[in-house]
Design a protein around this motif. Structure first.
Motif, PDB file in Angstrom:
ATOM      1  N   THR A   1       0.829  -1.207   0.000  1.00  0.00           N
ATOM      2  CA  THR A   1       0.000   0.000   0.000  1.00  0.00           C
ATOM      3  C   THR A   1       0.858   1.250   0.000  1.00  0.00           C
ATOM      4  OG1 THR A   1      -1.768  -1.162   1.182  1.00  0.00           O
ATOM      5  CG2 THR A   1      -1.812   1.252   1.225  1.00  0.00           C
ATOM      6  N   GLY A   2       1.886   1.269   0.837  1.00  0.00           N
ATOM      7  CA  GLY A   2       2.767   2.432   0.907  1.00  0.00           C
ATOM      8  C   GLY A   2       3.454   2.717  -0.411  1.00  0.00           C
ATOM      9  N   LEU A   3       3.937   1.674  -1.079  1.00  0.00           N
ATOM     10  CA  LEU A   3       4.594   1.863  -2.376  1.00  0.00           C
ATOM     11  C   LEU A   3       3.634   2.428  -3.405  1.00  0.00           C
ATOM     12  CD1 LEU A   3       6.778  -1.382  -2.678  1.00  0.00           C
ATOM     13  CD2 LEU A   3       7.577   0.950  -2.257  1.00  0.00           C
ATOM     14  N   ARG A   4       2.403   1.941  -3.387  1.00  0.00           N
ATOM     15  CA  ARG A   4       1.414   2.433  -4.351  1.00  0.00           C
ATOM     16  C   ARG A   4       1.099   3.901  -4.109  1.00  0.00           C
ATOM     17  NH1 ARG A   4      -1.435  -2.924  -3.228  1.00  0.00           N
ATOM     18  NH2 ARG A   4      -0.832  -4.262  -4.962  1.00  0.00           N
ATOM     19  N   ILE A   5       1.006   4.289  -2.834  1.00  0.00           N
ATOM     20  CA  ILE A   5       0.728   5.698  -2.516  1.00  0.00           C
ATOM     21  C   ILE A   5       1.879   6.583  -2.978  1.00  0.00           C
ATOM     22  CG2 ILE A   5       0.458   7.344  -0.618  1.00  0.00           C
ATOM     23  CD1 ILE A   5      -1.058   5.079   0.879  1.00  0.00           C
ATOM     24  N   GLY A   6       3.107   6.172  -2.669  1.00  0.00           N
ATOM     25  CA  GLY A   6       4.267   6.954  -3.077  1.00  0.00           C
ATOM     26  C   GLY A   6       4.399   7.048  -4.583  1.00  0.00           C
ATOM     27  N   SER A   7       4.218   5.920  -5.261  1.00  0.00           N
ATOM     28  CA  SER A   7       4.335   5.910  -6.720  1.00  0.00           C
ATOM     29  C   SER A   7       3.234   6.738  -7.374  1.00  0.00           C
ATOM     30  CB  SER A   7       4.295   4.473  -7.248  1.00  0.00           C
ATOM     31  OG  SER A   7       5.487   3.790  -6.949  1.00  0.00           O
ATOM     32  N   ALA A   8       2.012   6.602  -6.875  1.00  0.00           N
ATOM     33  CA  ALA A   8       0.905   7.373  -7.446  1.00  0.00           C
ATOM     34  C   ALA A   8       1.136   8.871  -7.265  1.00  0.00           C
ATOM     35  CB  ALA A   8      -0.414   6.957  -6.794  1.00  0.00           C
ATOM     36  N   THR A   9       1.657   9.260  -6.096  1.00  0.00           N
ATOM     37  CA  THR A   9       1.943  10.671  -5.844  1.00  0.00           C
ATOM     38  C   THR A   9       3.034  11.185  -6.781  1.00  0.00           C
ATOM     39  OG1 THR A   9       1.349  10.398  -3.510  1.00  0.00           O
ATOM     40  CG2 THR A   9       2.622  12.356  -4.103  1.00  0.00           C
TER      41      THR A   9
ATOM     42  N   LYS B   1       7.927  16.386 -15.417  1.00  0.00           N
ATOM     43  CA  LYS B   1       9.259  16.185 -14.862  1.00  0.00           C
ATOM     44  C   LYS B   1       9.603  14.695 -14.854  1.00  0.00           C
ATOM     45  CE  LYS B   1       9.660  20.564 -13.715  1.00  0.00           C
ATOM     46  NZ  LYS B   1      10.652  21.463 -14.356  1.00  0.00           N
ATOM     47  N   PRO B   2      10.886  14.352 -14.997  1.00  0.00           N
ATOM     48  CA  PRO B   2      11.291  12.940 -14.942  1.00  0.00           C
ATOM     49  C   PRO B   2      11.215  12.395 -13.515  1.00  0.00           C
ATOM     50  CG  PRO B   2      13.225  14.339 -15.081  1.00  0.00           C
ATOM     51  CD  PRO B   2      12.039  15.247 -15.234  1.00  0.00           C
ATOM     52  N   LEU B   3      11.059  11.100 -13.413  1.00  0.00           N
ATOM     53  CA  LEU B   3      11.075  10.417 -12.130  1.00  0.00           C
ATOM     54  C   LEU B   3      12.377   9.647 -11.975  1.00  0.00           C
ATOM     55  CD1 LEU B   3       8.106  11.220 -12.019  1.00  0.00           C
ATOM     56  CD2 LEU B   3       7.565   8.916 -11.210  1.00  0.00           C
ATOM     57  N   ILE B   4      12.822   9.501 -10.741  1.00  0.00           N
ATOM     58  CA  ILE B   4      13.998   8.697 -10.421  1.00  0.00           C
ATOM     59  C   ILE B   4      13.556   7.668  -9.394  1.00  0.00           C
ATOM     60  CG2 ILE B   4      16.368   8.689  -9.563  1.00  0.00           C
ATOM     61  CD1 ILE B   4      16.439  11.719 -10.196  1.00  0.00           C
ATOM     62  N   GLY B   5      13.429   6.426  -9.830  1.00  0.00           N
ATOM     63  CA  GLY B   5      13.044   5.356  -8.919  1.00  0.00           C
ATOM     64  C   GLY B   5      14.286   4.818  -8.211  1.00  0.00           C
TER      65      GLY B   5
ATOM     66  N   THR C   1      10.154   8.273 -17.317  1.00  0.00           N
ATOM     67  CA  THR C   1       8.991   9.147 -17.367  1.00  0.00           C
ATOM     68  C   THR C   1       7.984   8.707 -16.312  1.00  0.00           C
ATOM     69  OG1 THR C   1       7.743   7.805 -18.951  1.00  0.00           O
ATOM     70  CG2 THR C   1       9.326   9.416 -19.849  1.00  0.00           C
ATOM     71  N   ALA C   2       7.068   9.604 -16.001  1.00  0.00           N
ATOM     72  CA  ALA C   2       6.025   9.270 -15.031  1.00  0.00           C
ATOM     73  C   ALA C   2       5.194   8.090 -15.523  1.00  0.00           C
ATOM     74  CB  ALA C   2       5.142  10.482 -14.775  1.00  0.00           C
ATOM     75  N   ARG C   3       4.963   8.015 -16.809  1.00  0.00           N
ATOM     76  CA  ARG C   3       4.163   6.911 -17.354  1.00  0.00           C
ATOM     77  C   ARG C   3       4.915   5.581 -17.261  1.00  0.00           C
ATOM     78  NH1 ARG C   3      -0.323   8.826 -19.751  1.00  0.00           N
ATOM     79  NH2 ARG C   3      -0.333  11.021 -20.410  1.00  0.00           N
ATOM     80  N   GLU C   4       6.223   5.614 -17.351  1.00  0.00           N
ATOM     81  CA  GLU C   4       7.020   4.383 -17.299  1.00  0.00           C
ATOM     82  C   GLU C   4       7.158   3.818 -15.887  1.00  0.00           C
ATOM     83  OE1 GLU C   4      10.196   5.169 -20.951  1.00  0.00           O
ATOM     84  OE2 GLU C   4      10.590   5.979 -18.949  1.00  0.00           O
ATOM     85  N   HIS C   5       7.090   4.675 -14.895  1.00  0.00           N
ATOM     86  CA  HIS C   5       7.407   4.250 -13.531  1.00  0.00           C
ATOM     87  C   HIS C   5       6.421   3.222 -12.991  1.00  0.00           C
ATOM     88  CE1 HIS C   5       8.716   4.374  -9.373  1.00  0.00           C
ATOM     89  NE2 HIS C   5       7.448   4.537  -9.033  1.00  0.00           N
ATOM     90  N   GLN C   6       6.967   2.154 -12.389  1.00  0.00           N
ATOM     91  CA  GLN C   6       6.179   1.145 -11.703  1.00  0.00           C
ATOM     92  C   GLN C   6       6.916   0.711 -10.443  1.00  0.00           C
ATOM     93  OE1 GLN C   6       3.144   0.071 -12.460  1.00  0.00           O
ATOM     94  NE2 GLN C   6       3.012   1.243 -14.381  1.00  0.00           N
ATOM     95  N   PRO C   7       6.192   0.449  -9.354  1.00  0.00           N
ATOM     96  CA  PRO C   7       6.858  -0.053  -8.149  1.00  0.00           C
ATOM     97  C   PRO C   7       7.437  -1.445  -8.387  1.00  0.00           C
ATOM     98  CG  PRO C   7       4.613   0.709  -7.675  1.00  0.00           C
ATOM     99  CD  PRO C   7       4.753   0.637  -9.166  1.00  0.00           C
ATOM    100  N   GLU C   8       8.466  -1.780  -7.619  1.00  0.00           N
ATOM    101  CA  GLU C   8       9.063  -3.114  -7.663  1.00  0.00           C
ATOM    102  C   GLU C   8       8.805  -3.779  -6.319  1.00  0.00           C
ATOM    103  OE1 GLU C   8      13.157  -2.942  -8.773  1.00  0.00           O
ATOM    104  OE2 GLU C   8      12.751  -1.993 -10.704  1.00  0.00           O
ATOM    105  N   TYR C   9       7.922  -4.783  -6.316  1.00  0.00           N
ATOM    106  CA  TYR C   9       7.498  -5.379  -5.058  1.00  0.00           C
ATOM    107  C   TYR C   9       8.406  -6.519  -4.592  1.00  0.00           C
ATOM    108  CZ  TYR C   9       3.213  -2.820  -6.146  1.00  0.00           C
ATOM    109  OH  TYR C   9       2.305  -1.838  -6.450  1.00  0.00           O
ATOM    110  N   LEU C  10       9.131  -7.137  -5.470  1.00  0.00           N
ATOM    111  CA  LEU C  10      10.035  -8.276  -5.215  1.00  0.00           C
ATOM    112  C   LEU C  10       9.313  -9.582  -4.918  1.00  0.00           C
ATOM    113  CD1 LEU C  10      13.197  -7.091  -3.242  1.00  0.00           C
ATOM    114  CD2 LEU C  10      12.854  -7.322  -5.696  1.00  0.00           C
TER     115      LEU C  10
END
Length: 234
Positions: free
Chosen positions: A70-78, A88-92, A210-219
């Motif tokens: 849940t936390g990762l989804r909130i951070g990524s969505a924000t 702006k670019p994202l840095i994961g 890019t913001a569209r490319e970013h996805q969380p990595e859950y492992l």
């Protein structure tokens, strides 16, 4: 170079702003509130306090996982929302790498432990080589005993940190055969300031998305997905 960093991957919610290796602001909360209640108000407060025009930010850094689903989804969505709105670019940044960076400069091995439940931890093993963070073991989800066995094989002193420490402290104390210690309170949880500084290095190396490319990595799979797999459901 101005980087806004967000971390809601664990128990802590943290927001920071770094400009040209100068930490302008950091807001970190470890309290019984959901990240959906805290992250945006914290960002708003930082922006107000330092009179930040979000359009002047060069990139948005976010802890990309592993961690709380849940936390990762909130951070990524924000982060994605900000990235799309501001163009702006994202840095994961890998969560465990960012946590390890709290202990910049130590000559000991660094082992972050995030509680992944079911006697597992999200972890890795790191050392600092000059200004660079080097991974002896990349971030992974494993039983806590497995990472302890790996550390014992290295025959070097270790510093543990992360929310997994209080959960598995007795296991650590019983099984560690090399010298070890636990990081103090001001650096033993996620801090967006450390994430932002590490993101500065990534930005200079062109490691953006890019913001569209970013996805969380859950492992690993979520509990619901594991339960469905155990029942043989698609």
């Amino acid at each position: 170079m101005k980087i806004l960093a967000l971390d809601s991957s664990g128990l802590v919610a943290s927001v920071a702003l770094v400009e040209d290796e100068n930490l302008l602001a950091e807001y970190t909360v470890n309290y019984k509130k959901t990240h959906s209640q805290t992250l945006l108000p914290m960002l708003d407060e930082i922006a107000r306090m330092v009179e930040l025009d979000l359009n002047t930010v060069d990139a948005i850094a976010v802890a990309k996982g592993p961690g709380s689903f849940t936390g990762l989804r909130i951070g990524s969505a924000t982060a994605k929302g900000l990235g799309l709105a501001l163009d702006k670019p994202l840095i994961g940044v890998p969560t465990v790498d960012g946590l390890a960076y709290n202990l910049y400069g130590t000559d000991k091995l660094v082992c972050p432990l995030m509680d992944a439940r079911r006697s597992q931890v999200y972890t890795g093993v790191y050392r600092f080589c000059g200004r660079k963070l080097h991974a002896l073991k990349e971030q992974v989800a494993v039983p806590v005993t497995e990472i302890i066995d790996f550390l014992n094989e290295q025959k070097e002193e270790v510093i543990f940190l992360g929310d997994g420490v209080p959960v598995y402290r007795q296991v650590i104390e019983d099984a560690m055969k090399v010298p070890y210690s636990f990081a103090p309170a001001h650096v033993n949880k996620q801090r967006a300031g450390a994430l932002a500084v590490l993101a500065e290095q990534y930005l200079s190396e062109g490691k953006t998305e890019t913001a569209r490319e970013h996805q969380p990595e859950y492992l690993r799979l979520s509990q619901a997905e594991r339960e469905r797999a155990e029942k043989g459901l698609c």
